[in-house]
Design a protein around this motif. Structure first.
Motif: not given
Ligand code: C5P
Length: 288
Positions: A16-17, A211-214, A244-258
């Motif tokens: 989930n971006l 930039a949009f995702l941010k 790393v342009a953006l770091a965020r969690m996916s879904g309800s976690g706990a996996t995060c993506f960079g």
């Protein structure tokens, strides 16, 4: 008539971006707006002709799985068989590569791949409305996984909309090995509801996409960090990596993506974080 040869279907990780919680229904389910993309890493379902239904496990995360009778894969198979009155069975194998209860689809992707594989094996029409209803009843993320391509997910997960061409992404995925309960995360969410996102039809380049995702977010990230503070540590570690342009969690976690600039940076970053955090599941991957 059933197909004679095994059917193999990929169950890619969904990322989930962004994930905006835009409201709540009277039945307690939340209304979402999420851009979901599929990574080139995932589980795999193999369906072989058989008189009965069975499920066995292979792969690095096989040993943590529940008994087959409680797995969503077997539920999906049984419910599809009942819905269409199929007399044949199938011997199913789940090759489990993704960590469990991790916000990147896992069980939902497996269930969706099972529906696809069995529709092929049993010669069923996957576009039949009964399949869509069945998918949603198995879990809110199953319809988007069933679609098998990047999409906007709205409603509680049943409203799947096509998305225009997205620039490819190079990602680092990290899971700390702690399971996060999806209902608990939704329950802990206290912020105001977010707006629906207006996604441009096209992006001039990767930087414009980033930039949009941010200016979007994952509304489930703060409550998930509250329940499992290690998610905050992962995001910090990702943000400390070069490029790393953006770091965020996916879904309800706990996996995060960079999101990183290229495949080399993803591999180098994943290697560095694996070395510094040997208990974390760290993967370099991409979205095409
Ligand atoms: O459908 P799924 O198994 O993914 O949902 C697990 C739980 O997450 C639901 O029982 C509900 O508490 C919560 N949820 C929600 N709104 C959604 C999806 C899930 O509140 N759109």
């Amino acid at each position: 008539m059933v197909a004679e040869t095994p059917i193999v279907d990929a169950a890619p990780a969904k990322v989930n971006l962004y994930l905006h919680v835009t409201g709540k229904r009277a039945d307690g389910y939340h209304l979402l707006d999420s851009l979901v993309v599929l990574a080139d890493i995932g589980d795999q379902i193999t369906a072989t002709p058989s008189d009965t239904l069975s499920l066995n496990y292979t792969g690095p995360f096989a040993k943590g799985l529940p008994p087959a009778q409680s797995n969503l894969v077997l539920h999906a198979a049984e419910r599809l068989k009942d819905a269409f009155g199929v007399s044949a069975g199938a011997a199913l194998t789940l090759d489990k590569v993704l960590p469990m209860a991790s916000g990147i689809g896992g069980g939902s992707a497996d269930a969706a791949a099972t529906l696809r594989a069995l529709c092929t094996l049993w010669h069923l029409d996957i576009t039949h409305p009964k399949v869509a209803d069945l998918a949603l009843s198995l879990g809110a993320d199953v319809p988007v996984c069933l679609r098998g391509q990047s999409a906007i997910m709205r409603g509680i997960g049943e409203d799947i909309r096509p998305v225009g061409h997205l620039p490819p992404l190079n990602l680092i995925l990290i899971n700390p090995g702690v399971e996060v309960s999806t209902p608990a995360v939704f329950k802990a969410r206290t912020s105001a509801f977010s707006n629906l996102v207006e996604i441009p039809g096209t992006f001039s380049d990767a930087s414009a996409f980033h930039a949009f995702l941010k200016v979007t977010q994952n509304d489930l990230e703060p409550p998930a960090i509250g329940l499992q503070p290690i998610i905050g540590d992962i995001l910090e570690a990702l943000r400390a990596l070069p490029g790393v342009a953006l770091a965020r969690m996916s879904g309800s976690g706990a996996t995060c993506f960079g999101i990183v600039k290229n495949a080399d940076a993803a591999h180098a970053g994943a290697q560095a974080l694996s070395a510094s955090h040997p208990t974390w599941w760290v993967q370099a991957t991409s979205v095409k």
